[in-house]
Motif scaffolding. Sequence first.
Motif, PDB file in Angstrom:
ATOM      1  N   LEU A   6      24.166  -1.636  12.283  1.00 58.37           N
ATOM      2  CA  LEU A   6      23.303  -2.360  11.334  1.00 58.37           C
ATOM      3  C   LEU A   6      22.017  -1.624  10.990  1.00 58.37           C
ATOM      4  CD1 LEU A   6      23.772  -6.092  12.448  1.00 58.37           C
ATOM      5  CD2 LEU A   6      24.758  -4.937  10.453  1.00 58.37           C
ATOM      6  N   PRO A   7      21.272  -1.074  11.974  1.00 57.54           N
ATOM      7  CA  PRO A   7      20.058  -0.330  11.597  1.00 57.54           C
ATOM      8  C   PRO A   7      20.361   0.852  10.675  1.00 57.54           C
ATOM      9  CG  PRO A   7      20.114  -0.737  13.958  1.00 57.54           C
ATOM     10  CD  PRO A   7      21.435  -1.167  13.425  1.00 57.54           C
ATOM     11  N   PHE A   8      21.480   1.545  10.916  1.00 55.06           N
ATOM     12  CA  PHE A   8      21.856   2.638  10.009  1.00 55.06           C
ATOM     13  C   PHE A   8      22.086   2.096   8.610  1.00 55.06           C
ATOM     14  CE2 PHE A   8      23.398   4.640  14.028  1.00 55.06           C
ATOM     15  CZ  PHE A   8      22.535   5.709  14.004  1.00 55.06           C
ATOM     16  N   TRP A   9      22.801   0.989   8.549  1.00 55.76           N
ATOM     17  CA  TRP A   9      23.106   0.388   7.252  1.00 55.76           C
ATOM     18  C   TRP A   9      21.829  -0.007   6.525  1.00 55.76           C
ATOM     19  CZ3 TRP A   9      27.287  -0.323   4.149  1.00 55.76           C
ATOM     20  CH2 TRP A   9      27.141  -1.241   3.097  1.00 55.76           C
ATOM     21  N   TYR A  10      20.945  -0.723   7.214  1.00 59.37           N
ATOM     22  CA  TYR A  10      19.751  -1.242   6.543  1.00 59.37           C
ATOM     23  C   TYR A  10      18.715  -0.155   6.295  1.00 59.37           C
ATOM     24  CZ  TYR A  10      21.511  -5.959   6.907  1.00 59.37           C
ATOM     25  OH  TYR A  10      22.276  -7.073   6.750  1.00 59.37           O
ATOM     26  N   ASP A  11      18.477   0.692   7.276  1.00 56.07           N
ATOM     27  CA  ASP A  11      17.436   1.708   7.106  1.00 56.07           C
ATOM     28  C   ASP A  11      17.905   2.868   6.237  1.00 56.07           C
ATOM     29  OD1 ASP A  11      15.985   0.103   8.731  1.00 56.07           O
ATOM     30  OD2 ASP A  11      16.137   1.374  10.506  1.00 56.07           O
ATOM     31  N   LYS A  39      19.754   1.878   2.550  1.00 55.37           N
ATOM     32  CA  LYS A  39      18.834   1.355   1.536  1.00 55.37           C
ATOM     33  C   LYS A  39      17.798   2.381   1.100  1.00 55.37           C
ATOM     34  CE  LYS A  39      19.785  -3.432   1.894  1.00 55.37           C
ATOM     35  NZ  LYS A  39      19.380  -4.831   2.021  1.00 55.37           N
ATOM     36  N   GLU A  52      25.831  -3.740  16.522  1.00 48.55           N
ATOM     37  CA  GLU A  52      24.394  -3.750  16.831  1.00 48.55           C
ATOM     38  C   GLU A  52      23.763  -2.387  16.522  1.00 48.55           C
ATOM     39  OE1 GLU A  52      26.779  -4.981  18.656  1.00 48.55           O
ATOM     40  OE2 GLU A  52      26.205  -6.925  19.503  1.00 48.55           O
ATOM     41  N   LYS A  53      24.515  -1.311  16.706  1.00 48.81           N
ATOM     42  CA  LYS A  53      23.997   0.025  16.405  1.00 48.81           C
ATOM     43  C   LYS A  53      24.220   0.410  14.952  1.00 48.81           C
ATOM     44  CE  LYS A  53      24.231   2.287  20.905  1.00 48.81           C
ATOM     45  NZ  LYS A  53      24.908   3.351  21.665  1.00 48.81           N
ATOM     46  N   GLU A 109      27.805  -9.106  10.971  1.00 52.46           N
ATOM     47  CA  GLU A 109      26.536  -9.671  11.451  1.00 52.46           C
ATOM     48  C   GLU A 109      26.749 -11.120  11.915  1.00 52.46           C
ATOM     49  OE1 GLU A 109      23.645  -8.607   8.461  1.00 52.46           O
ATOM     50  OE2 GLU A 109      22.006  -8.979   9.899  1.00 52.46           O
ATOM     51  N   GLU A 114      25.528   8.557  19.486  1.00 54.32           N
ATOM     52  CA  GLU A 114      25.284   7.111  19.583  1.00 54.32           C
ATOM     53  C   GLU A 114      26.556   6.301  19.842  1.00 54.32           C
ATOM     54  OE1 GLU A 114      22.364   5.433  19.340  1.00 54.32           O
ATOM     55  OE2 GLU A 114      21.243   7.323  19.243  1.00 54.32           O
TER      56      GLU A 114
END
Lengths: 198, 198
Positions: free
Chosen positions: A151-156, A159, A148-149, A121, A173
């Motif tokens: 990170l959303p997988f990681w966070y959404d 978690k 960039e692609k 990041e 993707e």
Amino acid sequence: MNYPNGRKRRPLQRVNREIKNHKYSNRGMSLEEDINTTNEYYLAHNQAVVHKKPTPVQVVRVHYPQRSAAVITEAYYKQASTTDYNGLYRGKYIDFEAKETKNKTRFPLANIHEHQIAHMEQIINHGGISFIIIRFSSYNETYLLETEKLLPFWYDLFKRGKKSISYETIRDEAHLIPLKFQARVDYLSVIDKLYFTK
Amino acid sequence: MNYPNGRKRRPLQRVNREIKNHKYSNRGMSLEEDINTTNEYYLAHNQAVVHKKPTPVQVVRVHYPQRSAAVITEAYYKQASTTDYNGLYRGKYIDFEAKETKNKTRFPLANIHEHQIAHMEQIINHGGISFIIIRFSSYNETYLLETEKLLPFWYDLFKRGKKSISYETIRDEAHLIPLKFQARVDYLSVIDKLYFTK
């Protein structure tokens, strides 16, 4: 190979460790070897300067024999605080991690550590190019996924307890990296399309 | 410090090695510590992402005790093939080596290896920022010398047998790095002037 003490020695235990790593952490050596070969090719052809960082080791005890090189007699593997590879391509900083999985349906996110995500990041926040190379060894398919692609997988997903990305999602993707004879994992061809043709 | 096997241990031999390094290779730990502290400060203040690479170690033998972490029982220090530090600043790739000398009149070029020079040359050819940080510990003065300026010294002087750069030349040609309380070796302030004000 010759070691500093002059003896020739087959690093058998090292081979064992590689096999062990492969089995338990999905970190196969063949992807790493392919990337190292690719980076050597890029360097020899003056395309990019990318190196793998040495594996971090905590040295505890060193023996200094007379008239020969220091021998480390007690040390431990440490967890890496950044990614495995970084370097310079077309004037830009590039930085990536490489992971291999034998899983046929999903890429387990536990393969990536939280501080590595934090590092990735930071790289994109400071204007660098950051991505992960993922190999599904069962299919011999290797993909490039931009941070960039990822990170959303990681966070959404991570978690919420979904601890992996499905193979289909990666296929849709991420970007398939062509496997060539010399630049075996020719990731720069993907980087060219993503970052240098606008 | 706690090691993976759960024992507490003072890495005495490591301290010895540091002292030894300091004495025989002019590679003092204090410059390294100052730069590491500076990089932590830069990272915490979101100014740059620069890390020291791990010291490369050739692992020969690993022991796997039951129920505890792998212990490396035989390994050797390897020569680094690149520089010690690299990272990302204001969108640019930066890469440098740091050397300390107790010598009061000259900086010995033998402190830098030929493959490191080759690496530094590759970096500037590919559009990166490359330099060396030199500390004269007797004066507690720390200088930044761009690779573009170092290379002629290396090629002209070193190959003619002049195996050092005089203190006066460093003082005239290189850039004094301000020593601050937190960013102890504030090299980015020099980089700003050299590369970002045009």
